[in-house]
Design an enzyme around this catalytic site. Structure first.
Site, short mmCIF file in Angstrom:
data_model
loop_
_atom_site.label_atom_id
_atom_site.label_comp_id
_atom_site.label_asym_id
_atom_site.label_seq_id
_atom_site.Cartn_x
_atom_site.Cartn_y
_atom_site.Cartn_z
CB CYS A 118 22.94 34.71 -26.01
SG CYS A 118 24.70 34.90 -25.74
CD GLU A 152 27.50 34.69 -18.64
OE1 GLU A 152 27.08 35.46 -19.28
OE2 GLU A 152 28.58 35.05 -17.57
#
Length: 486
Positions: free
Chosen positions: A288, A254
């Site tokens: 993110c 991720e």
């Protein structure tokens, strides 16, 4: 609060709290006031081995434990998080400079993921498949991978550690967790303490506070873990994937993003402004999924820009303990310097600062930049801080081209008065996730979370977590006798 840090400033290996045996210490600082919170002697390569061996030993019995009994551990862990919510909130604020709004957001999601883990223990199902061979029965079992190594980041450390740790344990695996050295408590030893108090058998979960300067690639090269779950930058993720592939391990990555929030010509401008400000500036932009780029149709660009700039100027910057603060400190001085450098580089390239925030220690005020040259590398990279690029476009084709022009593909959003127009737009964007008439920052326990391109490999949450932390095994049974050619 200080005793909370000192109590958890140790390694957690094989069910025991112990000091590391490395030759130096990780110093845990409050990024707002630079107060020393804790000092933790790093774990060595030998302790990496001890942790993985302990997880492998404990996992055998855990995998055979009735899943209803495993489920009870997660029910107790959830109650402990609820009971200790104020202490955890204070810890998140102190260790990573999260505001109260951010801490509440992280805790809410962490509890949701723990609730999902309660159910996940009962999710693995086997199958019986037909065979072209008479008398053959094909059974397909879904089984734990064994041991999972988890490497978590500093921005949402409690949540993003739990997102891998809890489901991996619930599915019958052992876990070794290495939190980021800037958040060793919230992302590591706090989680160990919660599961210890919830009755998780010793050895199943181990937490190592260390750094590659001490252990190199030992954490991912070790022969015990079959899966490495990494959340962090694409640069480090590329290295993790390379090492995993070399050692025949599965990696779940991720990674970073360069998300865009797109405002079409028929959008509700006031609502789009609110969504864009949250999407860029939640937790100082250290997310993110944050909207690095805000793309606005030229026909509404002037109205949007005026309202967006006004709202950004109203955001309070300061002490994260103050309930009115929206922008707290970034994680450390290196990050603050990098963000300031990004703004100065953009200005040197010809951009205009509609808002030009200053930097004081780790407090970085918001900056809104426009006119960044289309060929600028700044538009291709992730900016992990309170800086946003406003980009006008001419029609949907232009918007799709700009959004997809990034090497990343994590999240994004589009605002429009026509929902199906938004869905059609979303389908054309090369991302793992995209949201219509909302922000770019979302996570939910049962939807697949992950990115395309440089934003990662694999997915987490729900059914995809089953794929990440289990494997399948085919066992056939021949009823009667097989015939053999010789």
């Amino acid at each position: 609060m200080s005793s909370y840090f000192s109590d958890l400033a140790r390694q957690y290996i094989d069910g025991e709290w112990r000091p590391g045996t490395g030759s130096w210490d990780v110093i845990d600082f409050d990024p707002y006031n630079d107060e020393k919170l804790a000092s933790i002697t790093v774990a060595t390569v030998e302790e990496v081995d001890l942790a993985y061996r302990a997880a492998a030993r404990a996992q055998k019995e855990w995998a055979e434990t009735n899943p209803y009994a495993r489920r009870a551990v997660f029910e107790r862990a959830l109650r402990l998080v609820e009971d200790r919510e104020q202490e955890i909130t204070d810890l998140i604020i102190a260790e990573l400079g999260g505001t109260r709004v951010k801490a509440a957001f992280e805790l809410h999601l962490a509890k949701e993921f723990l609730r999902e883990s309660v159910h996940l223990a009962l999710r693995p199902e086997g199958r019986i498949l037909p065979s072209p061979v008479d008398g053959k029965e094909n059974r397909v079992y879904r089984v734990p991978v064994g041991v999972v190594g988890v490497i978590s980041p500093f921005n949402f450390p409690f949540l993003l550690s739990l997102k891998s740790v809890a489901p991996a344990l619930a599915l019958g695996n052992g876990v070794v967790l290495k939190p980021h050295q800037n958040t060793p408590i919230a992302g590591g030893t706090l989680i160990a303490k919660i599961f210890e108090d919830a009755g998780l058998p010793g050895g199943l979960l181990n937490v190592l506070v260390t750094d590659i300067a001490e252990i190199g690639d030992a954490f991912i090269e070790h022969p015990v873990p079959k899966v490495i779950s990494f959340t962090g930058s694409d640069k480090v993720g590329r290295h993790v994937a390379t090492v995993c592939a070399k050692h025949f391990k599965r990696s779940v990555l991720e990674l970073g993003g360069n998300s865009a929030l797109v405002v079409l010509d028929d959008a509700d401008i006031d609502y789009a402004v609110d969504a864009a400000v949250f999407s860029r500036f939640v937790h100082q932009g250290q997310v993110c999924m944050a909207a690095n780029r805000v793309l606005v149709d030229r026909s509404v660009h002037e109205e949007f820009t005026e309202k967006f700039v006004a709202k950004v100027r109203s955001l309070k910057v300061g002490d994260p303990r103050d309930p009115q603060t929206v922008i707290g400190p970034v994680i450390n001085s290196a990050q603050a310097a990098a963000i300031s450098g990004t703004v100065e580089q953009a200005l040197a390239e010809g951009a205009t600062a509609l808002v030009h925030g200053g930097t004081t220690d780790n407090l970085v005020e918001p900056s809104v930049l426009t006119g960044v040259p289309a060929e600028s590398p700044l538009l291709q990279q992730e900016v992990f801080g309170p800086v946003v690029f406003l980009i006008p476009f001419d029609g949907e084709e232009d918007a799709v081209r700009i959004v997809n022009g990034s090497p990343y593909g994590l999240s994004g959003a589009v605002h429009t008065g026509d929902i199906e127009r938004g869905v059609a737009f979303a389908k054309r964007i090369d991302t793992g996730m995209f949201h219509v008439n909302d922000g770019t920052v979302h996570d939910e326990p049962i939807v697949p979370f992950g990115g395309e391109k440089h934003s990662g490999v694999g997915r987490l949450n729900g059914e995809t977590t089953l794929e990440a932390f289990t494997t399948v095994k085919w066992i056939s049974i021949q009823h009667g006798r097989s015939g053999f050619p010789f």
